[in-house]
Design an enzyme around this catalytic site. Structure first.
Site, mmCIF file in Angstrom:
data_model
loop_
_atom_site.group_PDB
_atom_site.id
_atom_site.type_symbol
_atom_site.label_atom_id
_atom_site.label_comp_id
_atom_site.label_asym_id
_atom_site.label_seq_id
_atom_site.Cartn_x
_atom_site.Cartn_y
_atom_site.Cartn_z
ATOM 1 N N HIS A 100 5.751 -16.173 11.999
ATOM 2 C CA HIS A 100 5.863 -16.899 13.276
ATOM 3 C C HIS A 100 7.253 -17.497 13.482
ATOM 4 C CE1 HIS A 100 4.774 -20.621 10.886
ATOM 5 N NE2 HIS A 100 5.641 -21.156 11.742
ATOM 6 N N ASP A 130 0.948 -14.220 7.786
ATOM 7 C CA ASP A 130 2.074 -14.922 8.396
ATOM 8 C C ASP A 130 3.317 -14.847 7.506
ATOM 9 O OD1 ASP A 130 3.472 -16.258 10.302
ATOM 10 O OD2 ASP A 130 2.623 -18.240 9.898
ATOM 11 N N GLY A 201 9.947 -26.852 11.235
ATOM 12 C CA GLY A 201 11.223 -26.451 10.660
ATOM 13 C C GLY A 201 11.100 -26.114 9.193
ATOM 14 N N ASN A 202 10.070 -26.665 8.532
ATOM 15 C CA ASN A 202 9.801 -26.311 7.137
ATOM 16 C C ASN A 202 9.108 -24.957 7.022
ATOM 17 O OD1 ASN A 202 9.568 -29.647 6.378
ATOM 18 N ND2 ASN A 202 10.514 -28.275 4.902
ATOM 19 N N SER A 203 8.588 -24.449 8.142
ATOM 20 C CA SER A 203 7.843 -23.192 8.104
ATOM 21 C C SER A 203 8.658 -22.081 7.466
ATOM 22 C CB SER A 203 7.444 -22.776 9.518
ATOM 23 O OG SER A 203 6.456 -23.624 10.045
ATOM 24 N N GLY A 259 -14.891 -0.205 4.152
ATOM 25 C CA GLY A 259 -15.675 0.363 5.252
ATOM 26 C C GLY A 259 -17.069 -0.188 5.352
ATOM 27 N N VAL A 260 -17.211 -1.522 5.245
ATOM 28 C CA VAL A 260 -18.517 -2.162 5.408
ATOM 29 C C VAL A 260 -18.348 -3.444 6.212
ATOM 30 C CG1 VAL A 260 -19.568 -1.289 3.295
ATOM 31 C CG2 VAL A 260 -18.253 -3.419 3.232
ATOM 32 N N ILE A 262 -19.810 -7.256 6.097
ATOM 33 C CA ILE A 262 -20.419 -8.088 5.059
ATOM 34 C C ILE A 262 -20.557 -9.524 5.520
ATOM 35 C CG2 ILE A 262 -19.677 -6.700 3.076
ATOM 36 C CD1 ILE A 262 -17.250 -8.537 2.827
#
Length: 467
Positions: A100, A130, A201-203, A259-260, A262
């Site tokens: 992001h 992310d 800003g820490n992201s 492919g299930v 659940i």
């Protein structure tokens, strides 16, 4: 105080308490050169705030409002900047940050601790965790940091966060691991929670252990006002490391696909299926794919995947994602009280995600009456009901036409329009089928019955009390 003769008492072992480090200065000196500030630039069509985003009410808000948008006309295209953090993971210039932070950016500029600035290109991104991987070109070797093992981090361990909070430049904060294995909203979430100060800003910045290894990528905060209140979340390094390796090699992720559909095994579902414990992943649907080819069936409870115990649905999802694509892995399922081992050759999730799982099409002949049972008013599917609900001509089951708002069924999510296709893991087409399954559950001494319902083609198991 009197004690009975012959009895002995052992004092509990003392708990060792450790104080805070005398200083984080040496650690900060060691890790700072590998941490970077990231500035992104993009063209937006409407009014935008130039400069860093700040929380409403921040003491910096007036400053940025006063100087941020000078000379910009309202509604005209303009260049907008955003700030974030990241860290170097190799001497040749690979840099990790949050997706992001760089999403939609036209230009990405990396500022190093030394003050040097370099343009960066996107190698690959993974919105599901992310995470983004960037690359800068440089003639000299860059200081870098290594990933640590996030599974070794304990609640209470000291950590240090570093980044560019509120656009104020390189900044260090310290705290502890407050919790582990937090989930926010993603399928592959595995966050470490920390009280080290994390702000906008820490992201994308790193969370370090005391050895200077990255054990998390700072991603989000929980806050009523946009500022740190001591509840921050860092994506665990053991997740990030795998994603980064794939982005570096392929430019995208390559996750395994079973492919299930659940869901978790809840205590009432476990009781209705006579399971010893509420553990494993309950299979609700098996469309065309690897699991179906291997013989998996709805109602199977997946207990082991590739030799690893499965605690719940999320646990299975993460383990499948990490498994090698195109290789057969053993999957142990519980079916009708017995375990079976299936060999499943995993597909590639990224190729399968766009496909729509078809709804099951059980057979049988419907009846033409309604029934009030378990807080539900039920009718067999007729041609008219199928047409009104947009179902296939051969779809069969019992449709919910009314739900008692005071019933357990309502509390557990039943709503008008739901279609019950199985009861007690057997298909139902007639009202008498459901009555018979309920009686069988009572005769077996069970307090509840497991129902498979479908809503807009999406299956889900729900257990309702029968006694």
């Amino acid at each position: 105080m009197a004690f009975a003769a012959g009895m002995s008492f052992t004092a509990p072992a003392p708990v060792m308490a450790f104080g805070a480090p005398e200083s984080f200065a040496e650690l900060a000196d060691k890790i700072s050169p590998s941490v970077v500030n990231i500035t992104t630039s993009s063209v937006v069509s409407g009014p935008a705030q130039a400069g860093p985003m700040v929380p409403e009410g921040s003491p910096f808000e007036d400053f940025f409002n006063e100087f941020g948008d000078q000379g910009q006309g309202q509604g005209e295209p303009r260049r907008s900047e955003a700030l974030g953090s990241g860290f170097v993971i190799s001497e040749d210039g690979y840099i990790v940050t949050n997706n992001h932070v760089i999403e939609g950016a036209d230009e990405i500029t990396i500022e190093f601790f030394s003050g040097q600035k370099l343009p960066a290109k996107v190698v690959g991104t993974d919105p599901k965790t992310d995470i983004a991987l960037l690359k800068v070109e440089t003639d000299k070797a860059l200081p870098f940091v290594a990933f640590g093992n996030s599974d070794l981090m304990r609640v209470g361990d000291w950590v240090v966060a570093m980044g560019n909070p509120l656009g104020q430049g390189f900044s260090v904060s310290a705290g502890i691991i407050s919790a582990r294995n937090r989930e926010l909203s993603g399928t592959y979430d595995d966050y470490l929670q920390t009280d080290a100060a994390i702000n906008r800003g820490n992201s994308g910045g790193p969370l370090f252990n005391m050895d200077g290894q990255v054990i998390g990528v700072n991603t989000a905060i929980l806050s009523p006002n946009g500022g740190s209140i001591g509840i921050g979340f860092s994506m665990a390094s053991n997740v990030v490391n795998k994603v980064v390796d794939q982005l570096k090699e392929y430019g995208t992720t390559r996750r395994g696909w079973l492919g299930v559909r659940i869901q978790d095994v809840t205590p009432d579902i476990a009781e209705s299926m006579a399971l010893a414990a509420a553990e494993g992943a309950l299979v609700t649907d098996v469309p065309e794919g690897p699991a179906k080819e291997a013989g998996m069936q709805p109602g199977d409870v997946i207990q082991l995947f590739n030799g690893q115990e499965i605690k719940d649905a999320g646990d299975l999802t993460r383990r499948v994602a990490d498994a090698p694509v195109g290789e057969a892995v053993p999957v142990v399922v519980l079916r009708d009280g017995k375990t079976e081992t299936l060999q499943v050759t995993l597909g590639l999730r990224e190729e399968a995600e766009a496909k729509t799982f078809p709804a099951a099409q059980p057979g049988g002949a419907p009846e033409a009456k309604s029934l009030d049972l378990l807080g539900l008013t039920l009718e067999p599917l007729t041609r008219d009901l199928r047409d009104r609900m947009g179902l296939a001509p051969d779809d069969q089951g019992l449709v919910v036409t009314k739900v008692d708002p005071m019933s357990e069924a309502y509390t557990k999510g039943f709503r008008e329009g739901d279609v019950i296709t199985e009861a007690g893991q057997q298909k139902v087409a007639r009202l008498s089928d459901l009555e018979a399954r309920i009686q069988e559950a009572k005769d077996a001494g069970r307090r509840s019955i497991l129902l498979l319902i479908r809503r807009d083609g999406d299956p889900r198991f729900v257990a309702l009390t029968v006694n």
